[in-house]
Motif scaffolding. Sequence first.
Motif, PDB file in Angstrom:
ATOM      1  N   THR A 228       0.832  -1.208   0.000  1.00  0.00           N
ATOM      2  CA  THR A 228       0.000   0.000   0.000  1.00  0.00           C
ATOM      3  C   THR A 228       0.862   1.252   0.000  1.00  0.00           C
ATOM      4  O   THR A 228       0.569   2.223  -0.716  1.00  0.00           O
ATOM      5  CB  THR A 228      -0.922  -0.008   1.233  1.00  0.00           C
ATOM      6  OG1 THR A 228      -1.718  -1.201   1.233  1.00  0.00           O
ATOM      7  CG2 THR A 228      -1.841   1.195   1.216  1.00  0.00           C
ATOM      8  N   GLN A 229       1.936   1.244   0.794  1.00  0.00           N
ATOM      9  CA  GLN A 229       2.828   2.390   0.840  1.00  0.00           C
ATOM     10  C   GLN A 229       3.518   2.624  -0.499  1.00  0.00           C
ATOM     11  O   GLN A 229       3.712   3.763  -0.931  1.00  0.00           O
ATOM     12  CB  GLN A 229       3.879   2.188   1.946  1.00  0.00           C
ATOM     13  CG  GLN A 229       4.841   3.352   2.118  1.00  0.00           C
ATOM     14  CD  GLN A 229       4.135   4.640   2.477  1.00  0.00           C
ATOM     15  OE1 GLN A 229       3.204   4.637   3.270  1.00  0.00           O
ATOM     16  NE2 GLN A 229       4.567   5.757   1.890  1.00  0.00           N
ATOM     17  N   ARG A 230       3.871   1.534  -1.191  1.00  0.00           N
ATOM     18  CA  ARG A 230       4.500   1.691  -2.504  1.00  0.00           C
ATOM     19  C   ARG A 230       3.542   2.310  -3.511  1.00  0.00           C
ATOM     20  O   ARG A 230       3.930   3.181  -4.308  1.00  0.00           O
ATOM     21  CB  ARG A 230       4.994   0.334  -3.019  1.00  0.00           C
ATOM     22  CG  ARG A 230       6.246  -0.179  -2.346  1.00  0.00           C
ATOM     23  CD  ARG A 230       6.905  -1.269  -3.165  1.00  0.00           C
ATOM     24  NE  ARG A 230       6.024  -2.415  -3.360  1.00  0.00           N
ATOM     25  CZ  ARG A 230       5.977  -3.452  -2.542  1.00  0.00           C
ATOM     26  NH1 ARG A 230       6.748  -3.483  -1.466  1.00  0.00           N
ATOM     27  NH2 ARG A 230       5.168  -4.473  -2.783  1.00  0.00           N
ATOM     28  N   VAL A 231       2.282   1.868  -3.490  1.00  0.00           N
ATOM     29  CA  VAL A 231       1.292   2.444  -4.409  1.00  0.00           C
ATOM     30  C   VAL A 231       1.090   3.925  -4.102  1.00  0.00           C
ATOM     31  O   VAL A 231       1.008   4.758  -5.019  1.00  0.00           O
ATOM     32  CB  VAL A 231      -0.048   1.686  -4.313  1.00  0.00           C
ATOM     33  CG1 VAL A 231      -1.126   2.384  -5.134  1.00  0.00           C
ATOM     34  CG2 VAL A 231       0.121   0.247  -4.802  1.00  0.00           C
ATOM     35  N   PHE A 232       1.024   4.269  -2.820  1.00  0.00           N
ATOM     36  CA  PHE A 232       0.852   5.675  -2.451  1.00  0.00           C
ATOM     37  C   PHE A 232       2.061   6.501  -2.889  1.00  0.00           C
ATOM     38  O   PHE A 232       1.908   7.624  -3.413  1.00  0.00           O
ATOM     39  CB  PHE A 232       0.663   5.798  -0.940  1.00  0.00           C
ATOM     40  CG  PHE A 232       0.557   7.221  -0.452  1.00  0.00           C
ATOM     41  CD1 PHE A 232      -0.588   7.960  -0.693  1.00  0.00           C
ATOM     42  CD2 PHE A 232       1.605   7.810   0.230  1.00  0.00           C
ATOM     43  CE1 PHE A 232      -0.689   9.274  -0.260  1.00  0.00           C
ATOM     44  CE2 PHE A 232       1.519   9.117   0.664  1.00  0.00           C
ATOM     45  CZ  PHE A 232       0.368   9.853   0.425  1.00  0.00           C
ATOM     46  N   SER A 233       3.268   5.973  -2.710  1.00  0.00           N
ATOM     47  CA  SER A 233       4.473   6.700  -3.143  1.00  0.00           C
ATOM     48  C   SER A 233       4.470   6.905  -4.652  1.00  0.00           C
ATOM     49  O   SER A 233       4.840   7.980  -5.144  1.00  0.00           O
ATOM     50  CB  SER A 233       5.723   5.933  -2.709  1.00  0.00           C
ATOM     51  OG  SER A 233       5.790   5.823  -1.300  1.00  0.00           O
ATOM     52  N   ASP A 234       4.056   5.882  -5.398  1.00  0.00           N
ATOM     53  CA  ASP A 234       3.960   6.024  -6.852  1.00  0.00           C
ATOM     54  C   ASP A 234       2.947   7.095  -7.237  1.00  0.00           C
ATOM     55  O   ASP A 234       3.165   7.862  -8.187  1.00  0.00           O
ATOM     56  CB  ASP A 234       3.562   4.693  -7.491  1.00  0.00           C
ATOM     57  CG  ASP A 234       4.705   3.702  -7.503  1.00  0.00           C
ATOM     58  OD1 ASP A 234       5.844   4.120  -7.213  1.00  0.00           O
ATOM     59  OD2 ASP A 234       4.469   2.509  -7.788  1.00  0.00           O
ATOM     60  N   ALA A 235       1.830   7.149  -6.508  1.00  0.00           N
ATOM     61  CA  ALA A 235       0.816   8.163  -6.794  1.00  0.00           C
ATOM     62  C   ALA A 235       1.354   9.567  -6.533  1.00  0.00           C
ATOM     63  O   ALA A 235       1.083  10.506  -7.296  1.00  0.00           O
ATOM     64  CB  ALA A 235      -0.432   7.907  -5.952  1.00  0.00           C
ATOM     65  N   VAL A 236       2.124   9.727  -5.461  1.00  0.00           N
ATOM     66  CA  VAL A 236       2.708  11.039  -5.160  1.00  0.00           C
ATOM     67  C   VAL A 236       3.674  11.457  -6.260  1.00  0.00           C
ATOM     68  O   VAL A 236       3.635  12.601  -6.751  1.00  0.00           O
ATOM     69  CB  VAL A 236       3.420  11.003  -3.795  1.00  0.00           C
ATOM     70  CG1 VAL A 236       4.169  12.317  -3.556  1.00  0.00           C
ATOM     71  CG2 VAL A 236       2.417  10.768  -2.673  1.00  0.00           C
TER      72      VAL A 236
END
Length: 259
Positions: A228-236
């Motif tokens: 989940t953190q990786r997906v959020f970082s990619d979104a940022v």
Amino acid sequence: MNAKVGAAAASAGTDAAERSVLLLWMIFTGLSVFAAFLLWRYGLIRLMVSSDRTYISSVIAVLYIVTCIHCFWRTRAIAREGEVARSCRAILAAPDGAKALASDARGLPGGLVTDHIRSLVQKAEAQAKGRIDQTLLLRTLADRLRGSNGFGAFVSDTLMKLGLLGTIIGFIIMLAPIASLDAADKVAMKSSMGLMSDGMAVAMYTTLAGLIGSILVRIQYYMLDSATQRVFSDAVVLTETHVTPALERRLGTPLGTPP
């Protein structure tokens, strides 16, 4: 040219990491099922169920299975969001990618990341000028991506406490005959020893089931939270490098100019 190759390699590494989340869960669950099969094959699970008169260990097992199903559902959702983020990056990184932001970004695939991009487009249209601050929207995106991931921490804590509850009940069963124990009565002594043995079995098996279940749930949801953190970082990164610059250019605001 080297920069492009490096960027492509980094992007490929991120894609592989995101795609592997569901595979990691399946490998972990497969190993857990194999271990459970071995325990069943050698009669250890049957021994635990038959020895636990409180059925707390059986409740722990059922709750663990339900939690695994929930974790699989959440892992699939996060893997899907990772695919959406990669698709959006591929579209927006194209030479004419900024055109995808027109008409409320309807050209992008559906998902939470796309919803965040659409919210940025709507915010840019509403404020008409100035820099686009997406801090609050990113907090909302993080909460939506996490979803019900907190269920894992709740279940892990519950399994641990169920194991401790079984320990207390087992010791109560074990120590109850001592108050009325008569050393001269051999029949009563033998019966009391049987009850003490049953109580110890309840205490040990429920504690073991609670500890193992809690640890396994923690591992699964740790992998889920990392994905989940990786997906959020990619979104940022996606929004900061492709979306907000394009929207600010559309508004006619020089990049880096304070509001």
